[in-house]
Design a protein around this motif. Structure first.
Motif, PDB file in Angstrom:
ATOM      1  N   TRP A  14     -27.869  25.112  15.083  1.00  0.00           N
ATOM      2  CA  TRP A  14     -27.335  24.141  16.041  1.00  0.00           C
ATOM      3  C   TRP A  14     -25.812  24.047  15.924  1.00  0.00           C
ATOM      4  N   ALA A  15     -25.313  23.883  14.697  1.00  0.00           N
ATOM      5  CA  ALA A  15     -23.871  23.748  14.480  1.00  0.00           C
ATOM      6  C   ALA A  15     -23.119  24.990  14.942  1.00  0.00           C
ATOM      7  N   GLN A  16     -23.657  26.147  14.634  1.00  0.00           N
ATOM      8  CA  GLN A  16     -23.014  27.400  15.051  1.00  0.00           C
ATOM      9  C   GLN A  16     -22.959  27.492  16.571  1.00  0.00           C
ATOM     10  N   SER A  17     -24.043  27.151  17.223  1.00  0.00           N
ATOM     11  CA  SER A  17     -24.113  27.208  18.681  1.00  0.00           C
ATOM     12  C   SER A  17     -23.068  26.279  19.312  1.00  0.00           C
ATOM     13  N   VAL A  18     -23.012  25.050  18.844  1.00  0.00           N
ATOM     14  CA  VAL A  18     -22.062  24.063  19.384  1.00  0.00           C
ATOM     15  C   VAL A  18     -20.626  24.489  19.102  1.00  0.00           C
ATOM     16  N   ALA A  19     -20.345  24.862  17.861  1.00  0.00           N
ATOM     17  CA  ALA A  19     -18.968  25.218  17.489  1.00  0.00           C
ATOM     18  C   ALA A  19     -18.469  26.444  18.242  1.00  0.00           C
ATOM     19  N   ARG A  20     -19.336  27.407  18.445  1.00  0.00           N
ATOM     20  CA  ARG A  20     -18.913  28.591  19.223  1.00  0.00           C
ATOM     21  C   ARG A  20     -18.583  28.233  20.661  1.00  0.00           C
ATOM     22  N   ILE A  21     -19.364  27.361  21.250  1.00  0.00           N
ATOM     23  CA  ILE A  21     -19.081  26.933  22.618  1.00  0.00           C
ATOM     24  C   ILE A  21     -17.735  26.200  22.678  1.00  0.00           C
ATOM     25  N   ILE A  22     -17.503  25.293  21.747  1.00  0.00           N
ATOM     26  CA  ILE A  22     -16.259  24.525  21.733  1.00  0.00           C
ATOM     27  C   ILE A  22     -15.066  25.450  21.447  1.00  0.00           C
ATOM     28  N   ALA A  23     -15.221  26.371  20.524  1.00  0.00           N
ATOM     29  CA  ALA A  23     -14.131  27.279  20.155  1.00  0.00           C
ATOM     30  C   ALA A  23     -13.743  28.200  21.305  1.00  0.00           C
ATOM     31  N   ASN A  24     -14.696  28.494  22.173  1.00  0.00           N
ATOM     32  CA  ASN A  24     -14.425  29.406  23.285  1.00  0.00           C
ATOM     33  C   ASN A  24     -14.002  28.709  24.569  1.00  0.00           C
ATOM     34  N   ALA A  36     -18.449  19.514  30.437  1.00  0.00           N
ATOM     35  CA  ALA A  36     -19.073  20.231  31.555  1.00  0.00           C
ATOM     36  C   ALA A  36     -19.504  21.615  31.072  1.00  0.00           C
ATOM     37  N   LEU A  37     -20.801  21.824  30.981  1.00  0.00           N
ATOM     38  CA  LEU A  37     -21.336  23.114  30.531  1.00  0.00           C
ATOM     39  C   LEU A  37     -22.299  23.647  31.576  1.00  0.00           C
ATOM     40  N   THR A  38     -22.102  24.872  31.961  1.00  0.00           N
ATOM     41  CA  THR A  38     -23.035  25.510  32.887  1.00  0.00           C
ATOM     42  C   THR A  38     -24.337  25.778  32.154  1.00  0.00           C
ATOM     43  N   GLY A  39     -25.407  25.220  32.643  1.00  0.00           N
ATOM     44  CA  GLY A  39     -26.704  25.453  32.021  1.00  0.00           C
ATOM     45  C   GLY A  39     -27.020  24.555  30.850  1.00  0.00           C
ATOM     46  N   GLY A  40     -26.100  23.696  30.454  1.00  0.00           N
ATOM     47  CA  GLY A  40     -26.351  22.777  29.347  1.00  0.00           C
ATOM     48  C   GLY A  40     -26.214  23.427  27.976  1.00  0.00           C
ATOM     49  N   TRP A  41     -26.559  22.672  26.961  1.00  0.00           N
ATOM     50  CA  TRP A  41     -26.447  23.125  25.575  1.00  0.00           C
ATOM     51  C   TRP A  41     -27.666  23.963  25.198  1.00  0.00           C
ATOM     52  N   PRO A  42     -27.458  25.126  24.580  1.00  0.00           N
ATOM     53  CA  PRO A  42     -28.608  25.935  24.163  1.00  0.00           C
ATOM     54  C   PRO A  42     -29.407  25.283  23.026  1.00  0.00           C
ATOM     55  N   LEU A  43     -28.718  24.547  22.144  1.00  0.00           N
ATOM     56  CA  LEU A  43     -29.383  23.853  21.038  1.00  0.00           C
ATOM     57  C   LEU A  43     -28.824  22.446  20.923  1.00  0.00           C
ATOM     58  N   THR A  44     -29.680  21.523  20.516  1.00  0.00           N
ATOM     59  CA  THR A  44     -29.277  20.126  20.322  1.00  0.00           C
ATOM     60  C   THR A  44     -29.916  19.611  19.039  1.00  0.00           C
ATOM     61  N   ILE A  45     -29.650  18.365  18.754  1.00  0.00           N
ATOM     62  CA  ILE A  45     -30.255  17.741  17.582  1.00  0.00           C
ATOM     63  C   ILE A  45     -31.781  17.723  17.686  1.00  0.00           C
ATOM     64  N   ALA A  46     -32.311  17.807  18.891  1.00  0.00           N
ATOM     65  CA  ALA A  46     -33.763  17.860  19.074  1.00  0.00           C
ATOM     66  C   ALA A  46     -34.362  19.145  18.502  1.00  0.00           C
ATOM     67  N   ASP A  47     -33.535  20.172  18.292  1.00  0.00           N
ATOM     68  CA  ASP A  47     -34.002  21.437  17.734  1.00  0.00           C
ATOM     69  C   ASP A  47     -33.989  21.464  16.209  1.00  0.00           C
ATOM     70  N   VAL A  48     -33.505  20.388  15.598  1.00  0.00           N
ATOM     71  CA  VAL A  48     -33.454  20.312  14.132  1.00  0.00           C
ATOM     72  C   VAL A  48     -34.854  19.995  13.606  1.00  0.00           C
ATOM     73  N   ASP A  49     -35.316  20.820  12.665  1.00  0.00           N
ATOM     74  CA  ASP A  49     -36.630  20.659  12.038  1.00  0.00           C
ATOM     75  C   ASP A  49     -36.437  19.958  10.694  1.00  0.00           C
ATOM     76  N   ALA A  50     -36.836  18.708  10.612  1.00  0.00           N
ATOM     77  CA  ALA A  50     -36.631  17.919   9.401  1.00  0.00           C
ATOM     78  C   ALA A  50     -37.875  17.843   8.521  1.00  0.00           C
ATOM     79  N   GLN A  51     -38.812  18.774   8.694  1.00  0.00           N
ATOM     80  CA  GLN A  51     -40.049  18.747   7.903  1.00  0.00           C
ATOM     81  C   GLN A  51     -39.795  18.975   6.417  1.00  0.00           C
ATOM     82  N   HIS A  52     -38.885  19.880   6.106  1.00  0.00           N
ATOM     83  CA  HIS A  52     -38.507  20.117   4.709  1.00  0.00           C
ATOM     84  C   HIS A  52     -37.086  20.657   4.690  1.00  0.00           C
TER      85      HIS A  52
END
Length: 133
Positions: A122-132, A95-111
């Motif tokens: 993305w990883a930093q954003s998710v881990a900080r949310i979980i850690a807090n 349960a997150l208010t406002g949803g996730w700021p970044l997701t796998i959809a934000d990953v740029d796999a061009q290079h």
């Protein structure tokens, strides 16, 4: 469309598997494999509560450097050990208010450089949310 109840991304699992293919076939992409897996599993509430806390800390500690062989061995021993690290069955979305700021959809796999930069964000954003939580 198949919107994920965990992250809100259409077909996120297929995107995750595409990332894994890149991780395993190109070392330039694979340097952040530990972050790709950690962020995805954390965001999808796949780890037990105890493991989620450990993994969030692990991700935050390894944003700018891959784990060394000793750290990999320790993580592998933990995940392959007798203690369960993933949830059984279907995990409820976090349960997150406002949803996730970044997701796998934000990953740029061009290079590789863009991939590593966006996976780290993305990883930093998710881990900080979980850690807090």
């Amino acid at each position: 469309m198949n919107e994920c109840p965990h992250c809100g991304v259409d077909d996120c699992e297929a995107t995750f598997h595409e990332c894994l293919v890149r991780d395993f076939t190109d070392p330039g992409f694979g340097i952040v494999h530990h972050l790709t897996v950690g962020a995805y599993m954390l965001q999808h509430n796949a780890y037990t509560d105890e493991m989620a806390s450990h993994m969030a800390d692990f991700v935050l500690e390894h944003l700018d450097r891959p784990p060394g062989e000793t750290e990999k061995h320790r993580l592998r021993a933990w995940t392959d050990g007798a203690q369960r690290v993933t949830r059984r069955g279907v995990a409820p979305p976090l349960a997150l208010t406002g949803g996730w700021p970044l997701t796998i959809a934000d990953v740029d796999a061009q290079h590789a450089e863009a991939y590593c930069t966006t996976v780290r964000a993305w990883a930093q954003s998710v881990a900080r949310i979980i850690a807090n939580e």
